[in-house]
Enzyme design. Structure first.
Site, mmCIF file in Angstrom:
data_model
loop_
_atom_site.group_PDB
_atom_site.id
_atom_site.type_symbol
_atom_site.label_atom_id
_atom_site.label_comp_id
_atom_site.label_asym_id
_atom_site.label_seq_id
_atom_site.Cartn_x
_atom_site.Cartn_y
_atom_site.Cartn_z
ATOM 1 N N GLU A 1 40.470 -20.326 1.764
ATOM 2 C CA GLU A 1 39.803 -21.019 2.305
ATOM 3 C C GLU A 1 41.608 -21.872 1.760
ATOM 4 O OE1 GLU A 1 36.976 -22.872 -0.456
ATOM 5 O OE2 GLU A 1 35.622 -21.716 0.472
ATOM 6 N N HIS B 1 43.809 -17.127 -4.244
ATOM 7 C CA HIS B 1 42.438 -17.848 -4.003
ATOM 8 C C HIS B 1 43.137 -19.158 -5.088
ATOM 9 C CE1 HIS B 1 37.800 -18.075 -4.646
ATOM 10 N NE2 HIS B 1 38.501 -19.469 -4.920
ATOM 11 N N ARG C 1 33.956 -9.085 -4.693
ATOM 12 C CA ARG C 1 35.311 -9.951 -4.138
ATOM 13 C C ARG C 1 35.766 -10.664 -5.497
ATOM 14 N NH1 ARG C 1 34.765 -15.577 -1.180
ATOM 15 N NH2 ARG C 1 37.234 -15.336 -2.413
ATOM 16 N N GLU D 1 31.235 -16.218 0.636
ATOM 17 C CA GLU D 1 30.768 -16.993 -0.063
ATOM 18 C C GLU D 1 29.748 -18.070 0.376
ATOM 19 O OE1 GLU D 1 33.055 -19.944 -2.546
ATOM 20 O OE2 GLU D 1 34.724 -18.179 -1.858
ATOM 21 N N ASN E 1 33.580 -18.527 4.226
ATOM 22 C CA ASN E 1 32.776 -19.329 3.123
ATOM 23 C C ASN E 1 31.970 -20.831 3.486
ATOM 24 O OD1 ASN E 1 34.337 -18.034 1.693
ATOM 25 N ND2 ASN E 1 34.981 -19.093 0.332
ATOM 26 N N TYR F 1 28.181 -22.945 3.323
ATOM 27 C CA TYR F 1 27.914 -23.499 1.729
ATOM 28 C C TYR F 1 26.588 -24.589 3.010
ATOM 29 C CZ TYR F 1 29.888 -21.358 -1.832
ATOM 30 O OH TYR F 1 30.983 -20.404 -2.281
HETATM 31 C C1 GBH Z 1 35.035 -22.850 -2.456
HETATM 32 O O1 GBH Z 1 35.082 -23.451 -2.610
HETATM 33 C C2 GBH Z 1 35.856 -21.383 -3.493
HETATM 34 O O2 GBH Z 1 36.290 -21.021 -2.822
HETATM 35 C C3 GBH Z 1 35.358 -21.501 -4.561
HETATM 36 O O3 GBH Z 1 36.231 -20.808 -5.525
HETATM 37 C C4 GBH Z 1 33.786 -22.829 -4.924
HETATM 38 O O4 GBH Z 1 33.873 -22.239 -6.679
HETATM 39 C C5 GBH Z 1 33.149 -22.432 -4.159
HETATM 40 O O5 GBH Z 1 33.362 -22.991 -3.019
HETATM 41 C C6 GBH Z 1 31.556 -23.267 -4.944
HETATM 42 O O6 GBH Z 1 32.908 -25.060 -4.547
HETATM 43 O O7 GBH Z 1 37.057 -31.949 1.347
HETATM 44 O O8 GBH Z 1 37.883 -31.307 3.146
HETATM 45 O O9 GBH Z 1 37.971 -29.568 1.672
HETATM 46 C C7 GBH Z 1 34.377 -24.590 -1.785
HETATM 47 C C8 GBH Z 1 34.755 -26.235 -1.978
HETATM 48 C C9 GBH Z 1 34.023 -28.419 -1.868
HETATM 49 C C10 GBH Z 1 35.231 -27.289 0.004
HETATM 50 C C11 GBH Z 1 34.084 -28.845 -0.971
HETATM 51 C C12 GBH Z 1 34.695 -27.653 1.146
HETATM 52 C C13 GBH Z 1 34.589 -30.531 1.431
HETATM 53 C C14 GBH Z 1 35.536 -30.735 1.971
HETATM 54 N N1 GBH Z 1 34.693 -26.528 -1.237
HETATM 55 N N2 GBH Z 1 34.914 -29.700 -0.117
HETATM 56 S S1 GBH Z 1 37.287 -30.693 2.117
#
Ligand code: GBH
Length: 513
Positions: free
Chosen positions: A197, A151, A106, A413, A337, A339
């Site tokens: 996202e 992205h 990806r 992800e 994605n 996590y």
């Molecule tokens: C992903 O983002 C990205 O696609 C990637 O580029 C990145 O490197 C990877 O994850 C690891 O971080 O503050 O309301 O947005 C995830 C990033 C950060 C999204 C925390 C959700 C909390 C909610 N995330 N965030 S908000």
């Protein structure tokens, strides 16, 4: 090194069976191999975080180039000018993937590399040529390209000309750009993603203002311009319409001949109700609507989620008849994605501390917190937003399955970041036991969702390599491979070895001779 034991961790034994070509009975394989035929196992990346080569071969500047060069945005003062130089080292990286045994990669295309000035300038054929070479090299290695058009990064030119996502002019630019990508790469790319996202882009770019274009207002953040209540809604609306524009072009001009599919990738957070009360259950649903369903409902059901309509009323932009007609093409798959998870607590019937995450009407009146009665929802990690809650994977996938009629899904992800420890030795940085535990438990949870009928067709680990982690610069590492940022040397970690074995053991045809 002991690998964590779980039912998926019995891999070594099965591996031994495979290599001596002992056939595995069908019955056994269907219960222990839940991943369907053709399942994509891959790793993920993105243009800004990986490529570097900021000005190589006629590339234009993106919003992230401009942003990182502004003072004070990135914790270690770094930027993606070089990143991990994947632009030049892609052959080496494909060799790493070949060794991992993944069947998909990806990545995202840098819009500013293809169209340095959007539709206001020429197509940069050197940029086209670059991605063409990457795609060919992947395919020659048996790796399917899984390609996102954006992205987070857009040409800076579009930001300056009309405010990018705040203007409906972006629809035309995005469609133009998508068309070029389908035209040049679509004969070889079978999985297209319009956005990675968009929910995070809208929230972080226009509500908290911590990502470019740094727009927010009032207590939502610290910006010189913007409107944290209205602008995220407008930006999101234009992203949804841009998605529809690209999908229509693909459907009408390319899909029949090229035979691929097109979808969108959403960041997902699983929200558990803070308590068993009806109020908190509704709060968790509201939180989900304001984060995930915000985009997926319009794309798949033709309207914003009812919780958003109730809370936001006329603040929410509306779709014209024309828009709805264009949106009818929907999508072919949902990228997820996944996590982390949080609790969600009601702020309509009970009072919440103003300024806390989630509590404003703009965010859905649902407090987001990782802690309940002094206990975390899942083990905290060195990354402040990741709590290890594997059940969140099954729950998210099942939720999307039920709400969107089991549309095909890909986990685009999943992975664990580890904050850089400058004193760690070579042995330490290879020994990412926590990441292996994280991946194995989340994959187990994903397997459960699949066993219960979810149509999941792939899993991408974030990430192939340590890379530029946005606001955290190079201080948070997500790679299956360690990267020495001074020399750019890549070294596989324990998690790379583990993932390789996992893929071998969970791919049906690995044993069929
Ligand atoms: C992903 O983002 C990205 O696609 C990637 O580029 C990145 O490197 C990877 O994850 C690891 O971080 O503050 O309301 O947005 C995830 C990033 C950060 C999204 C925390 C959700 C909390 C909610 N995330 N965030 S908000």
């Amino acid at each position: 090194m002991e690998l964590p034991s779980s039912s998926l961790g019995t891999s070594l034994i099965i591996l031994a069976m495979c290599s001596s070509c002992v056939s595995v009975s069908l019955e056994q394989s269907s219960s222990s191999y839940p991943f369907p035929d053709g399942f994509l196992f891959g790793t993920a990346s993105s243009s800004y975080q990986f490529e570097g080569a900021i000005l190589a071969d006629g590339k234009g500047l993106s919003n992230w180039d401009t942003f990182t060069h502004g003072a004070g945005h990135i914790s270690d003062g770094s930027n993606g000018d070089i990143a991990v130089d994947h632009y030049h080292l892609y052959m080496e990286d494909i060799a790493l993937m070949e060794n991992l045994g993944v069947n998909s990669f990806r990545f995202s295309i840098s819009w500013a590399r293809i169209l340095p000035q959007g539709r206001f300038g020429d197509v940069n054929m050197a940029g086209v040529h670059h991605y063409s070479k990457v795609i060919d090299a992947l395919l020659a290695t048996g790796i399917q390209p899984f390609v996102a058009l954006t992205h987070y990064d857009v040409p800076q030119e579009l930001e300056e000309r009309y405010g990018a996502w705040l203007s409906t002019k972006i629809l035309k630019d995005f469609g133009y750009y998508a068309d070029i990508c389908f035209k040049y790469f679509g004969n070889r790319v079978k999985h297209w993603v319009t956005f990675n996202e968009p929910n995070v882009m809208a929230i972080r770019g226009y509500r908290s203002g911590i990502y470019p274009p740094s727009r927010c207002s009032g207590s939502f953040g610290n910006c010189t311009k913007g409107n944290s209540v209205k602008e995220p809604l407008v930006a999101a609306h234009n992203m949804i319409l841009s998605h529809a524009a690209a999908v229509n072009i693909y459907r009408n001009v390319y899909q029949k001949e090229q035979g691929g599919s097109i979808g969108i990738i959403m960041n997902s957070i699983w929200y558990e109700p803070y308590s068993n009360t009806a109020e908190d259950k509704l709060a968790a649903e509201r939180a989900q609507s304001f984060f995930l369903n915000w985009f997926l409902d319009p794309i798949l059901h033709g309207e914003y989620p009812k919780e958003m309509r109730h809370v936001l009323g006329s603040l929410l932009p509306s779709f014209s008849k024309e828009d709805l007609k264009k949106m009818r093409q929907g999508l072919d798959f949902i990228g997820i994605n996944q996590y982390t998870s949080f609790y969600s607590k009601d702020c309509i019937y009970s009072k919440c501390k103003s300024g806390a995450p989630g509590v404003s009407p703009a965010e859905g009146l649902a407090l987001r917190t990782p802690i309940r009665n002094g206990e975390y929802i899942g083990e905290p990690t060195s990354v402040d937003w990741i709590y290890v809650y594997p059940q969140g994977m099954e729950n998210t996938v099942t939720f999307i399955k039920d709400r969107y009629n089991n549309t095909p899904m890909f986990i685009c992800e999943n992975g664990l970041g580890i904050v850089e420890n400058p004193s760690s030795s070579t042995i330490d940085f290879r020994n990412d036991v926590k990441r292996v535990e994280y991946m194995s438990t989340y994959l187990e949870s994903l397997a459960n969702a699949i066993r219960k009928g979810a149509d999941v067709r792939g899993y991408f680990s974030w990430s192939l390599l340590d890379n530029f982690e946005w606001l955290d610069g190079y201080t948070v590492r997500f790679g299956l491979h360690h990267v020495d940022f001074a020399t750019l040397k890549r070294t596989p970690r324990l998690s790379a070895d583990w993932y390789k074995e996992f893929i071998l053991n969970h791919t049906k045809h690995a044993c069929s001779i």
